[in-house]
Design an enzyme around this catalytic site. Sequence first.
Site, PDB file in Angstrom:
ATOM      1  N   GLY A 158       0.823  -1.211   0.000  1.00 33.19           N
ATOM      2  CA  GLY A 158       0.000   0.000   0.000  1.00 33.19           C
ATOM      3  C   GLY A 158       0.851   1.252   0.000  1.00 33.19           C
ATOM      4  N   TYR A 216      -6.841   1.011  18.430  1.00 32.34           N
ATOM      5  CA  TYR A 216      -7.974   0.296  19.043  1.00 32.34           C
ATOM      6  C   TYR A 216      -7.801  -1.228  19.053  1.00 32.34           C
ATOM      7  CZ  TYR A 216      -9.644   0.910  14.112  1.00 32.34           C
ATOM      8  OH  TYR A 216      -9.752   0.970  12.742  1.00 32.34           O
ATOM      9  N   GLY A 238      -2.265   7.060  15.607  1.00 34.63           N
ATOM     10  CA  GLY A 238      -3.519   7.747  15.894  1.00 34.63           C
ATOM     11  C   GLY A 238      -4.012   8.377  14.605  1.00 34.63           C
TER      12      GLY A 238
END
Length: 282
Positions: free
Chosen positions: A15, A144, A186
């Site tokens: 990517g 997360y 983040g």
Amino acid sequence: MLQVDLTGKVIVVTGGGTGLGKAMAKTFAACGAQVAICGRRQAIIEATAQELGPAVHAYPCDVREWESVSAFLERVVNDLGKIDAVVNNAAGNFLAASETLSPRAFRAVVDIVLTGTFHVSRWAGAYWIEHRRPGHILNIVTTYTDTGCAFVLPSAAAKAGVQALTLSLAYEWAPYHIRVNAIAPGPFPTEGAWSRLMPNANFEEMYKNRLPTKRYGRPEELGALAAFLLSDLAPYLTGAVIPIDGAERLQGAMFNYLAQVADRETLKAAFAALKEATRGST
Ligand code: HXC
Ligand code: NAP
């Protein structure tokens, strides 16, 4: 002065044609590495390689397919002589109420993030072990992975899986001198992420105001951390998951705030509009 030097290293970035992958490729090349970037959209990766200069090489690859990954990494070894590190950065994500997710939607994300990371890591690990070479796997996860996160269930599940893969391989492959780490970014505004994850300018304003630093991450900050981790300055650093988030994670999982600021019907309408706006963008 201590400097990050990647001269002579060959680094694969999945990517790498856009966003944070492109930023890392740029930093690695600036530190002296040869960089092989991949993605599904040939025009995008070729334009990025052109822009970043002769140290960056573009290869089409779909990380969901084992044959595609094998062919890609074999070509890199043939063209550039070896591979020293792989960065599993390719990902897919979108906002959706979990009760509306189709099985194909779940698989669309998990196949890129978790299966893709396995494919690249499996190929590279076997290659390093067979050739008795040291290696490094750097996985890009999210903040997360320990908490889960509302409205991004496939991503939360897949990234938690990537974190487990990181820790599992760090221990198992340590005797082969293969380091395995993860970076947990983040919020870094990229076109790919923001077009899928920021419902509109109002939500974005709300989100930014809640951040402890009141600012987003800058791609070059992530690039610098990744370059340090892949360099010879960090030989004892393995099995680590390092957040770079301005302490964002301490306020709670990234998209849980949405449940507090809008009712479900409003959110579902916003998610549907985002889906429509990004349809056919890959
Ligand atoms: C619900 C969706 C959807 C959406 C697609 N689907 N988008 N469902 N909401 N927004 C469903 C489709 O309806 C279909 O199911 C299934 O998913 C497959 O859709 P395709 O369009 O065929 O998928 P594909 O072409 O494989 O594309 C995968 C993708 C796409 C993940 C859906 O968005 C993509 O290629 N993304 C790559 C780039 C990206 O996402 N970048 C952001 C990374 S940011 P049905 O059942 O209808 O056939 C990130 C950061 C996290 O990870 C941290 C926060 C900042
Ligand atoms: P992005 O620009 O959309 O990057 C995703 C890249 O993955 C694209 O270049 C895409 O190219 C590629 N990709 C997707 N599916 C692929 C496949 N099957 N095979 C090969 N390549 C594939 O988003 P980004 O924000 O830079 O995200 C980069 C990484 O950072 C991801 O792992 C993401 O989860 C993580 N992250 C980002 C943020 C953030 O705030 N931006 C926060 C936390 C974590 P193609 O579509 O051409 O294949």
